[in-house]
Structures are given as C-alpha cells and as structure tokens.
Design a protein around this motif. Sequence first.
Motif, short mmCIF file in Angstrom:
data_model
loop_
_atom_site.label_atom_id
_atom_site.label_comp_id
_atom_site.label_asym_id
_atom_site.label_seq_id
_atom_site.Cartn_x
_atom_site.Cartn_y
_atom_site.Cartn_z
N LYS A 135 0.82 -1.28 -0.02
CA LYS A 135 0.12 0.09 0.05
C LYS A 135 0.82 1.14 -0.13
O LYS A 135 0.42 2.45 0.41
CB LYS A 135 -0.83 0.15 1.06
CG LYS A 135 -2.04 -1.28 1.09
CD LYS A 135 -2.80 -1.26 0.18
CE LYS A 135 -3.90 -0.21 -0.04
NZ LYS A 135 -4.72 -0.43 -1.05
N VAL A 136 2.12 1.36 -0.34
CA VAL A 136 2.97 2.32 -0.64
C VAL A 136 2.91 2.77 -2.07
O VAL A 136 3.03 2.29 -3.16
CB VAL A 136 4.51 2.00 -0.35
CG1 VAL A 136 5.43 3.08 -0.50
CG2 VAL A 136 4.57 1.57 0.95
N PRO A 137 2.51 4.31 -2.26
CA PRO A 137 2.59 4.84 -3.37
C PRO A 137 3.60 4.61 -4.40
O PRO A 137 4.94 4.56 -3.90
CB PRO A 137 2.35 6.41 -3.20
CG PRO A 137 1.88 6.32 -1.95
CD PRO A 137 2.31 5.05 -0.98
N THR A 138 3.42 4.24 -5.59
CA THR A 138 4.46 4.13 -6.64
C THR A 138 4.86 5.26 -7.35
O THR A 138 6.04 5.25 -7.82
CB THR A 138 4.12 3.03 -7.91
OG1 THR A 138 3.09 3.68 -8.44
CG2 THR A 138 3.57 1.78 -7.08
N GLY A 139 4.25 6.51 -7.15
CA GLY A 139 4.53 7.74 -7.83
C GLY A 139 3.60 7.70 -8.74
O GLY A 139 3.69 8.93 -9.63
N GLU A 140 2.79 6.72 -9.13
CA GLU A 140 1.76 7.25 -10.37
C GLU A 140 0.29 7.26 -10.07
O GLU A 140 -0.12 6.76 -8.77
CB GLU A 140 1.97 5.73 -11.37
CG GLU A 140 3.41 5.55 -11.86
CD GLU A 140 3.52 4.33 -12.82
OE1 GLU A 140 4.25 4.19 -13.46
OE2 GLU A 140 2.95 3.18 -12.21
N PHE A 141 -0.34 7.64 -11.01
CA PHE A 141 -2.09 7.75 -10.83
C PHE A 141 -2.57 6.92 -11.88
O PHE A 141 -1.83 6.59 -12.93
CB PHE A 141 -2.42 9.17 -11.09
CG PHE A 141 -1.82 10.19 -10.04
CD1 PHE A 141 -2.20 10.28 -8.85
CD2 PHE A 141 -0.71 10.84 -10.30
CE1 PHE A 141 -1.59 11.17 -7.90
CE2 PHE A 141 -0.11 11.92 -9.52
CZ PHE A 141 -0.62 11.88 -8.48
N LEU A 142 -3.64 6.33 -11.37
CA LEU A 142 -4.81 5.65 -12.23
C LEU A 142 -5.93 6.19 -12.35
O LEU A 142 -6.51 6.77 -11.27
CB LEU A 142 -4.82 4.26 -11.67
CG LEU A 142 -3.60 3.46 -11.53
CD1 LEU A 142 -3.93 2.00 -10.66
CD2 LEU A 142 -2.81 3.15 -12.70
N PRO A 143 -6.64 6.34 -13.62
CA PRO A 143 -7.81 6.68 -13.62
C PRO A 143 -8.87 5.81 -12.86
O PRO A 143 -8.75 4.59 -12.82
CB PRO A 143 -8.26 6.42 -15.31
CG PRO A 143 -7.23 5.48 -15.75
CD PRO A 143 -5.99 5.51 -14.70
#
Length: 331
Positions: free
Chosen positions: A204-212
């Motif tokens: 559950k750590v952010p990867t740095g990307e966003f998803l729609p």
Amino acid sequence: MSVTRQLFGTYKAAPVYRYIIENRRHSKLCVLSYGATWQDFQVQVKGTTQSLIEHFDSFSEYLQNPYQNGKTVGPVAGRIGGAQFNLGAQTFKLPANDQGNLIHSGDHGLQTQNFTGTFEATSNKVTFVQKMTPEIDNFPSNLEVTVTYQLSDNDEIIVTYTGCSDAETLFNPTSHVYFKLTDDFGAQQLQINSDQVVAVDHQKVPTGEFLPVNAGYDFRQPKTLAQGLADLQAATGHLEFDDTYLLQPGVKAATLCTDQHGVDLYSDRNGLVIFTANTKNVAQADQHQYSALAMELQTLPDAINHGGFGEIRLSKAKPVTYTNRYVYWQR
C-alpha cells in the motif's frame, strides 16, 4: 455558543480533558486533549440526538484500540515508503512500524501525545498545542503543532493544523475520523470529486503514479457503499477500500450522506484517503462487515518521495497552516 471541559482520563499522571462545543442548534463537537482527538459529533435529527462518527466513551479504549479513531495523526499522515526520506543532502531513516515502512509517523506521533488545550467558555473553538522533538518522534526538528477545532451555528466544523519548526522537516497531519451517519453502513451514499487514484504496491505504498478511476473506484457520481464494494470486488476481487483520491484543493472533495442528512468535505490539500473499517469488532471487519468509513483529508501519502504529489516540507521558522472543513446538512 458555549465550550465546557470535563475530565476524561489520566495519561502519564496528567489529566486528559474532554471539551464540548455546543452551538445554537444544540449540535455538539467533542474533542480530547489526548491525540487532539475528534471524539464525537452529535446533531439533532427530528428531535433525537444522533452521533455521526464512530467513537469511544472511555479513555482506556482510545489507548488500547489501534485504529486511531478521530485522532490527529502526524506530523505526517499516511505511509512513507521505506521509512526514509531526503531533506537537502541528508537522508533520514525512521523506525519502521508497517512492513518496513512508516505509517502515521510511527509509534510516537501526535496521536500518542496529550496536548495542552485552551478555550473560552463563550466561544466556538478549542485550541490544542503540542511540542514535538526528535527524541519523541525521530523527525529532524523541534516542531510546535497547533490544532484548532471550531463549530459554527450552521453545523460547519473547521479543523486547522499549524506547524512551526526550528529546522527543515515534514508536516502533513490530518484527522483520522470515521464517519457513521447510520447503522446501515452499506446504505450510505458516497460521492468523490476525483478522476484519479494513487497507484500503490503490495504494501500500500504509493508508486508515484496515478490511475484513472475505474468501475471499482469510481465515485464521481453518488452511489451507496454497498454498491461501491460490489463494484470493487467485481473489478479487483477486493472487498475493502484503503485508497487515496487526487483532489483539486479548494473544491468540494466529497459528500457522504443518507436519505436524511449528510456531510460535505473540503480541503486546501490534494488528497483524500478512504478506509472501510469496523474499529469496534475486528472479527466482523475481517468478514468485511464494516461499520464506519474513515475519510482523511491530507496531502497525498509519501509526497516527500514522489515529485508532483505535493509539498510537505516545512521550512525553518516559516509556519504553515492547513484547513479541513466538514459541513453538515439535513434534507
């Protein structure tokens, strides 16, 4: 308007106080010095007093329960990947408390501190102050944190967080409040003004990307939490939300409501974490029988490690204030 204070418990030989702000509608906002905690929000619905958040009535439960109910979490809310970050040329490694990562600033964050509270009996606000040092929380500064709760006569709650530091550090606190507008969890309707969620890894750590937002995460139009969980299961196989939505600061972030009433959420930051929970019955939570929804307004988690996630660095002697607003209404 009035503010009263009563003894709620004792922590490390010091009193823990409960403050009750009451407005002309006889709505009550209750807050605790321990953890600068939002302990309750009571409103009048057709002549009956109703609580809108999941809370505890004894101090011992706040000490024993791990879900941070209503507490001010920080100095940095959410996860920091690898429990480390860079400030300038220096790397800081903090004691991990979540699978090698840091969540809610570790085991000695703001949520574990007994703040000093001040108020005026005829006012509509309570102010809490706490000083944090590297010896307490391992963050690289002496930080003074001020948390102020206000309740208007129109049932609007304003929570402000101010940080002032003697060295560069991080500052991104929030309220870990769990809303419960009705006993029928799934009947509550949720709408979130967001087109994107934060992509995360298996921890559950952010990867740095966003998803729609897709069918499983799309709350752009109001839908019940029961329908939202069904859509999520169909799309991902999962039956719980623990996800972050990208917000446009200053625009209404979200609405949670029933056929009787609701709460609109506003923030000057860019993130909203939603988390399905049952903080009073872990066995039921394991069976996906939820009772409340955490809605945490903050800068996106792990922002210090990802460009474009928002600024959470706090400069020396340059105070920063963040504001979360919760507007209650009835149909």
